[in-house]
Design a protein around this motif. Structure first.
Motif, PDB file in Angstrom:
ATOM      1  N   VAL A 165       0.850  -1.189   0.000  1.00  0.00           N
ATOM      2  CA  VAL A 165       0.000   0.000   0.000  1.00  0.00           C
ATOM      3  C   VAL A 165       0.885   1.238   0.000  1.00  0.00           C
ATOM      4  CG1 VAL A 165      -1.746   1.319   1.251  1.00  0.00           C
ATOM      5  CG2 VAL A 165      -1.849  -1.186   1.236  1.00  0.00           C
ATOM      6  N   ALA A 166       0.612   2.153  -0.934  1.00  0.00           N
ATOM      7  CA  ALA A 166       1.322   3.435  -0.977  1.00  0.00           C
ATOM      8  C   ALA A 166       0.579   4.442  -0.114  1.00  0.00           C
ATOM      9  CB  ALA A 166       1.412   3.926  -2.423  1.00  0.00           C
ATOM     10  N   LEU A 167       1.286   5.140   0.758  1.00  0.00           N
ATOM     11  CA  LEU A 167       0.658   6.076   1.688  1.00  0.00           C
ATOM     12  C   LEU A 167       0.302   7.404   1.030  1.00  0.00           C
ATOM     13  CD1 LEU A 167       2.792   5.437   4.891  1.00  0.00           C
ATOM     14  CD2 LEU A 167       0.543   4.504   4.305  1.00  0.00           C
ATOM     15  N   GLU A 168       1.041   7.799  -0.001  1.00  0.00           N
ATOM     16  CA  GLU A 168       0.710   9.037  -0.690  1.00  0.00           C
ATOM     17  C   GLU A 168      -0.563   8.846  -1.497  1.00  0.00           C
ATOM     18  OE1 GLU A 168       3.837  10.565  -3.042  1.00  0.00           O
ATOM     19  OE2 GLU A 168       5.296  10.630  -1.409  1.00  0.00           O
ATOM     20  N   GLU A 169      -1.457   9.812  -1.437  1.00  0.00           N
ATOM     21  CA  GLU A 169      -2.735   9.694  -2.124  1.00  0.00           C
ATOM     22  C   GLU A 169      -2.567   9.656  -3.638  1.00  0.00           C
ATOM     23  OE1 GLU A 169      -5.386  12.728  -0.887  1.00  0.00           O
ATOM     24  OE2 GLU A 169      -5.421  12.094   1.226  1.00  0.00           O
ATOM     25  N   SER A 170      -1.573  10.373  -4.139  1.00  0.00           N
ATOM     26  CA  SER A 170      -1.387  10.459  -5.585  1.00  0.00           C
ATOM     27  C   SER A 170      -0.548   9.314  -6.151  1.00  0.00           C
ATOM     28  CB  SER A 170      -0.720  11.789  -5.947  1.00  0.00           C
ATOM     29  OG  SER A 170       0.559  11.890  -5.308  1.00  0.00           O
ATOM     30  N   ALA A 171       0.009   8.474  -5.273  1.00  0.00           N
ATOM     31  CA  ALA A 171       0.883   7.395  -5.741  1.00  0.00           C
ATOM     32  C   ALA A 171       0.077   6.319  -6.460  1.00  0.00           C
ATOM     33  CB  ALA A 171       1.634   6.787  -4.563  1.00  0.00           C
ATOM     34  N   LYS A 172       0.718   5.685  -7.452  1.00  0.00           N
ATOM     35  CA  LYS A 172       0.071   4.606  -8.194  1.00  0.00           C
ATOM     36  C   LYS A 172       0.003   3.349  -7.341  1.00  0.00           C
ATOM     37  CE  LYS A 172       1.112   5.786 -13.018  1.00  0.00           C
ATOM     38  NZ  LYS A 172       1.529   7.171 -12.874  1.00  0.00           N
ATOM     39  N   THR A 173      -1.030   2.547  -7.581  1.00  0.00           N
ATOM     40  CA  THR A 173      -1.143   1.252  -6.912  1.00  0.00           C
ATOM     41  C   THR A 173      -0.141   0.285  -7.534  1.00  0.00           C
ATOM     42  OG1 THR A 173      -2.824   0.435  -8.446  1.00  0.00           O
ATOM     43  CG2 THR A 173      -3.584   1.666  -6.501  1.00  0.00           C
ATOM     44  N   ALA A 174       0.050  -0.869  -6.884  1.00  0.00           N
ATOM     45  CA  ALA A 174       0.987  -1.861  -7.407  1.00  0.00           C
ATOM     46  C   ALA A 174       0.573  -2.339  -8.799  1.00  0.00           C
ATOM     47  CB  ALA A 174       1.075  -3.047  -6.443  1.00  0.00           C
ATOM     48  N   GLU A 175      -0.749  -2.505  -9.002  1.00  0.00           N
ATOM     49  CA  GLU A 175      -1.247  -2.952 -10.307  1.00  0.00           C
ATOM     50  C   GLU A 175      -0.998  -1.900 -11.375  1.00  0.00           C
ATOM     51  OE1 GLU A 175      -5.410  -4.518 -12.395  1.00  0.00           O
ATOM     52  OE2 GLU A 175      -5.349  -3.983 -10.256  1.00  0.00           O
ATOM     53  N   GLU A 176      -1.294  -0.637 -11.057  1.00  0.00           N
ATOM     54  CA  GLU A 176      -1.062   0.450 -12.009  1.00  0.00           C
ATOM     55  C   GLU A 176       0.423   0.595 -12.324  1.00  0.00           C
ATOM     56  OE1 GLU A 176      -4.758   3.457 -10.844  1.00  0.00           O
ATOM     57  OE2 GLU A 176      -2.817   3.655  -9.845  1.00  0.00           O
ATOM     58  N   ASN A 178       2.716  -1.796 -12.255  1.00  0.00           N
ATOM     59  CA  ASN A 178       3.127  -2.897 -13.132  1.00  0.00           C
ATOM     60  C   ASN A 178       2.674  -2.659 -14.570  1.00  0.00           C
ATOM     61  OD1 ASN A 178       4.434  -4.423 -11.156  1.00  0.00           O
ATOM     62  ND2 ASN A 178       2.548  -5.441 -10.523  1.00  0.00           N
ATOM     63  N   GLN A 179       1.460  -2.138 -14.731  1.00  0.00           N
ATOM     64  CA  GLN A 179       0.979  -1.810 -16.063  1.00  0.00           C
ATOM     65  C   GLN A 179       1.860  -0.745 -16.712  1.00  0.00           C
ATOM     66  OE1 GLN A 179      -3.112  -0.613 -15.784  1.00  0.00           O
ATOM     67  NE2 GLN A 179      -3.860  -2.636 -15.210  1.00  0.00           N
ATOM     68  N   ALA A 180       2.144   0.306 -15.933  1.00  0.00           N
ATOM     69  CA  ALA A 180       2.966   1.398 -16.450  1.00  0.00           C
ATOM     70  C   ALA A 180       4.375   0.918 -16.787  1.00  0.00           C
ATOM     71  CB  ALA A 180       3.026   2.534 -15.430  1.00  0.00           C
ATOM     72  N   VAL A 267      -6.659  -4.004 -27.828  1.00  0.00           N
ATOM     73  CA  VAL A 267      -5.274  -4.407 -27.559  1.00  0.00           C
ATOM     74  C   VAL A 267      -4.788  -3.896 -26.210  1.00  0.00           C
ATOM     75  CG1 VAL A 267      -4.307  -2.402 -28.763  1.00  0.00           C
ATOM     76  CG2 VAL A 267      -2.958  -4.482 -28.552  1.00  0.00           C
ATOM     77  N   PHE A 268      -5.228  -2.698 -25.792  1.00  0.00           N
ATOM     78  CA  PHE A 268      -4.770  -2.144 -24.515  1.00  0.00           C
ATOM     79  C   PHE A 268      -5.286  -2.968 -23.341  1.00  0.00           C
ATOM     80  CE2 PHE A 268      -5.000   1.530 -27.439  1.00  0.00           C
ATOM     81  CZ  PHE A 268      -3.657   1.864 -27.453  1.00  0.00           C
ATOM     82  N   GLU A 269      -6.545  -3.389 -23.432  1.00  0.00           N
ATOM     83  CA  GLU A 269      -7.124  -4.206 -22.368  1.00  0.00           C
ATOM     84  C   GLU A 269      -6.470  -5.579 -22.325  1.00  0.00           C
ATOM     85  OE1 GLU A 269      -9.391  -4.486 -19.090  1.00  0.00           O
ATOM     86  OE2 GLU A 269      -9.447  -2.764 -20.433  1.00  0.00           O
ATOM     87  N   VAL A 273      -3.039  -2.754 -20.044  1.00  0.00           N
ATOM     88  CA  VAL A 273      -2.702  -1.335 -19.891  1.00  0.00           C
ATOM     89  C   VAL A 273      -3.912  -0.455 -20.177  1.00  0.00           C
ATOM     90  CG1 VAL A 273      -0.264  -1.660 -20.413  1.00  0.00           C
ATOM     91  CG2 VAL A 273      -1.871  -1.235 -22.291  1.00  0.00           C
ATOM     92  N   GLY A 274      -5.107  -1.077 -20.156  1.00  0.00           N
ATOM     93  CA  GLY A 274      -6.316  -0.318 -20.452  1.00  0.00           C
ATOM     94  C   GLY A 274      -6.666   0.702 -19.393  1.00  0.00           C
ATOM     95  N   ASP A 275      -6.162   0.508 -18.154  1.00  0.00           N
ATOM     96  CA  ASP A 275      -6.494   1.427 -17.060  1.00  0.00           C
ATOM     97  C   ASP A 275      -5.538   2.606 -16.962  1.00  0.00           C
ATOM     98  OD1 ASP A 275      -8.605  -0.219 -16.359  1.00  0.00           O
ATOM     99  OD2 ASP A 275      -7.380  -1.410 -14.980  1.00  0.00           O
ATOM    100  N   LEU A 276      -4.498   2.622 -17.786  1.00  0.00           N
ATOM    101  CA  LEU A 276      -3.539   3.722 -17.723  1.00  0.00           C
ATOM    102  C   LEU A 276      -4.164   4.994 -18.275  1.00  0.00           C
ATOM    103  CD1 LEU A 276      -0.193   2.036 -18.856  1.00  0.00           C
ATOM    104  CD2 LEU A 276      -0.827   2.752 -16.569  1.00  0.00           C
TER     105      LEU A 276
END
Length: 418
Positions: A165-176, A178-180, A267-269, A273-276
């Motif tokens: 869990v990232a404590l900063e509100e603006s930080a990306k989640t682990a899933e995001e 990995n996608q990025a 293709v993105f989904e 990477v569809g959620d980026l």
């Protein structure tokens, strides 16, 4: 302005119709089609005969359990055959009747150990499958000796629950993240190879015209800046044509051969990477174009210093090293984009197209950092264009063997004399 469009269109059409461009495009297209159909190709060639493994079980207790594990292994092409004589089995292995010989022994605690023999130990897949199955048998025997129930065994081998869990509100989640990371990794390769390929093409184009003495006529009829950017934009249009063609071929090839690619997400989904955010793809295009114009301008005036095509690679070597350095730093930054070294190098103009894009894709950066990097890149391109045009004007009139980058000074002197 008409002269500029003539130079641009001539550069674009002449390279588009050249044999080298057509051949390289077709070869790469075939490679893309092959990669997008790799699953079907593997299935065709994976329909091989079963691997027959001779098994010598000294205690006659492990083989039944090993065969049970084999039935639980999906898509296995291994067949086990019991033997009683080790030397005879070894001889049949060397003759090709068996693909390997597994000698199973047991220790003092009654747990199995294996010795695998084969004519060659290059078939790592088969050996790994045999080792994994034997390991499963050992685990089963060890847990049964300890008197563990199936429920306890299941708990023992259940993976640990480990959340991040990232404590900063603006930080990306682990899933995001990995996608990025996956998207950035692919796009970094695209930027890297595109810049090297098309910047070298510009340098070669200038050197070819110069070696044929056509350059003297062109420079007398059009300004050096107009001629240089006509070349740069002509090759840029060519690169977009080629890349666009490859993207379309790759997309339709994937759509026809991979299940789920033609769903609503496309293709993105399919590649996760569809959620980026759309901004990530926008910045990819911005930094790709800025990186191209930066190195293309650099390559154009370096190419103007060369009199022979054979000298091009030597002259553009410093530029190539800068691209390679930026790519290597960005590969390091994939694992730790917050590193201070990555932050600093992301503002260095010749590294920014790759490294700043890396940070943009994986971190939530304040806009002023992105704007500052883009501003530095644009300013560098303009300064390089002005300086490069001066070098270009004198450089295209220089003939003879090119010694080093010291020829830039000579080119500037020729420009002042004109």
């Amino acid at each position: 302005m008409n002269k500029f469009w003539v130079i641009l269109s001539h550069t674009y059409l002449s390279k588009l119709k050249s044999k080298s461009f057509i051949i390289s495009t077709l070869v790469t297209t075939l490679l893309i089609i092959g990669l997008t159909n790799i699953q079907s190709i593997i299935e065709i060639f994976s329909k091989e005969e079963e691997k027959v493994i001779a098994v010598l079980d000294e205690d006659n207790s492990v083989l039944p359990l090993l065969e049970k594990q084999l039935t639980l292994t999906p898509n296995s092409n291994i067949q086990l055959e019991e033997v009683n004589n080790e030397s005879d089995a070894e001889e049949k292995v060397t003759e090709g009747e068996y693909d390997g010989l597994l000698v199973i022994s047991t220790d003092q605690e009654g747990l199995p150990a294996g010795l695998y023999k084969a004519s060659s130990i290059t078939d790592s897949d088969t050996m790994m499958q045999v080792e994994v199955m034997l390991q499963q048998v050992k685990n089963e025997l060890a847990t049964s000796q300890l008197g563990l129930t199936q429920e306890q065994i299941s708990q023992l081998f259940t993976p640990i629950s480990f959340d991040i869990v990232a404590l900063e509100e603006s930080a990306k989640t682990a899933e995001e993240l990995n996608q990025a990371r996956g998207l950035v990794y692919v796009l970094l390769f695209v930027i890297y190879f595109s810049v090297i390929l098309y910047a070298s093409m510009i340098a070669t184009e200038v050197a070819v015209e110069k070696s044929s003495r056509v350059m003297e006529i062109l420079i007398s009829s059009a300004s050096p800046i107009m001629h240089m950017f006509g070349k740069i934009l002509g090759i840029a249009l060519l690169s977009l044509t080629q890349l666009g063609f490859w993207i379309i071929i790759g997309y339709f090839s994937l759509s026809r051969n991979v299940e789920g690619i033609s769903s609503a997400g496309g293709v993105f989904e399919y590649f996760g990477v569809g959620d980026l955010p759309v901004a990530t793809f926008v910045y990819a295009g911005i930094f790709f174009l800025l990186g191209y114009f930066l190195y293309a301008t650099f390559a154009a005036f370096l190419g103007s210093l060369v009199s022979r095509i054979e000298e091009i690679q030597q002259m553009i070597m410093p530029m190539t090293l800068l691209i390679v350095a930026g790519f290597m730093i960005s590969m390091f930054g994939l694992g730790n984009p917050d590193n201070s070294f990555i932050q600093i190098t992301s503002f260095i103009p010749f590294f920014a197209p790759m490294i700043m894009f890396l940070r943009v894709g994986m971190l939530n950066l304040p806009f002023w950092e992105i704007g500052l990097a883009i501003g530095i890149l644009v300013a560098t391109i303009l300064l390089l264009a002005v300086f490069g045009a001066k070098v270009y004007r004198g450089g295209v009139l220089m003939y003879g063997k090119t010694s080093s980058l010291k020829d830039i000074k000579k080119a500037l002197q020729l420009t002042k004399e004109k």
